[in-house]
Design a protein around this motif. Sequence first.
Motif, mmCIF file in Angstrom:
data_model
loop_
_atom_site.group_PDB
_atom_site.id
_atom_site.type_symbol
_atom_site.label_atom_id
_atom_site.label_comp_id
_atom_site.label_asym_id
_atom_site.label_seq_id
_atom_site.Cartn_x
_atom_site.Cartn_y
_atom_site.Cartn_z
ATOM 1 N N LYS A 66 13.813 24.060 -8.692
ATOM 2 C CA LYS A 66 14.293 25.451 -8.872
ATOM 3 C C LYS A 66 15.781 25.456 -9.241
ATOM 4 C CE LYS A 66 11.142 27.049 -5.305
ATOM 5 N NZ LYS A 66 11.113 27.358 -3.878
ATOM 6 N N ASP A 67 16.547 24.568 -8.626
ATOM 7 C CA ASP A 67 17.978 24.479 -8.965
ATOM 8 C C ASP A 67 18.161 24.088 -10.430
ATOM 9 O OD1 ASP A 67 18.627 24.939 -6.253
ATOM 10 O OD2 ASP A 67 18.477 22.792 -5.807
ATOM 11 N N ALA A 70 17.608 26.994 -12.745
ATOM 12 C CA ALA A 70 18.771 27.901 -12.736
ATOM 13 C C ALA A 70 19.922 27.308 -13.545
ATOM 14 C CB ALA A 70 19.207 28.164 -11.300
ATOM 15 N N ARG A 151 25.337 31.676 -10.050
ATOM 16 C CA ARG A 151 24.302 30.723 -9.610
ATOM 17 C C ARG A 151 24.911 29.570 -8.809
ATOM 18 N NH1 ARG A 151 23.209 32.102 -14.913
ATOM 19 N NH2 ARG A 151 21.127 32.959 -15.325
ATOM 20 N N HIS A 154 22.785 27.602 -6.526
ATOM 21 C CA HIS A 154 21.834 26.679 -7.166
ATOM 22 C C HIS A 154 22.545 25.406 -7.640
ATOM 23 C CE1 HIS A 154 17.941 28.426 -7.023
ATOM 24 N NE2 HIS A 154 18.321 29.569 -7.528
#
Length: 372
Positions: A66-67, A70, A151, A154
């Motif tokens: 998921k990081d 992003a 972000r 992230h």
Amino acid sequence: MASPLFFTSAPPFPDDVPVAQIARISLEKLANKDAQEAKAVFDACTSLGFFLLDLRGNSVGEELIKDVDAALEATGETMDIGPRRENALHSTYAQMLFWGIMKTKNGKPDRCEFYVVTQDDILHNPSRFCIKDDDPFHTHPFPNPPPIESRRHHLEGFVNRGQYAITLVLRAFSTQLGLPENIFRERMQPDQSSGTIIRLIRSAPSLTPEEKRTGLVAHTDYGSITLLANVTGGLQVLRPDADPSDERGWEYVKPEPGCLIVNIADAMVQWTGGVLRSNMHRVNFVPGTQALVPRHSVALLVRPQMDTRMSRIVGGRIPLVSEDGEDKAKRAEELKGLSAIVWERRKAMALREGRDIMKSRGGRALQPLAAV
Ligand SMILES: O=C(O)CCC(=O)C(=O)O
Ligand SMILES: [Fe+2]
């Protein structure tokens, strides 16, 4: 690498393009100290110097995916507001470190633009880049462009979870080399100042014959280990037996959902006396219909902590300096070891001034484990 969903944001990698054979290593197996997986990652890093790290099925790995999504999203948005200036190659020290355009062999801007976020900024370490009092890096946290700041958590995840994955890989190397588990990690601890960076990279679509050329010149990475994530192809590795000037030796790496591309860089070759391999790679034009969209790529370039020494490790299966038969002065220098910051600056200067002969390094044969 990005999630399977993110992969649907670009056309698929063509299935009629030859690709490099690359080992796929499971993060979960490394976490479970699987001996076969440790050997497989070591073998990959002493032969090609590249492997795919499958993050799926590991709780940290799943969050890391998921990081990565992003960070890839931030890349396009950041470049949209960035200065794609013809003179960026000659910009100020600060601009040069943050925004940049790679140089081609003839000194013209290349087909890659990038933005750099430092690990020291993300993890609030004293900055390794502060050289002069008025350096902007004194500011903590550093005000990066909004697509990155929004972000930040992230990017922090990308660094911390990426470093967790690296810890497991380094542990596998240590056990395979008969060395203490922490021997590599203690030379590049994430909470210590270093040149470790996240590089966000974009290349424009390659539609015309003029655009179908190298996007990022052939190089090895001069840090210790690199994690790379992209959806569109373009990255090519040089086959270990090939000559860089022979186009047939360059093979595309196919990005795979849920996997990172990992490569060994020059510092690991230095510490292991040439056992681990830092392989040449480049970004060529994107193959097939993927060329219709911009290429985004995110790299965590891990580099030695500033105060560590670059001398060859003594112990385990690492060949002794005295086995090399090199001249006395060179041997003495290698035993004493430069500090990482000086070693790195020398490398960077040599690269910038075209003094570094680009070649893959390492891959030296070892005694079988049982014979040690
Ligand atoms: O974008 C890529 O696939 C490769 C980038 C790279 O090699 C680097 O940043 O050192
Ligand atoms: Fe690289």
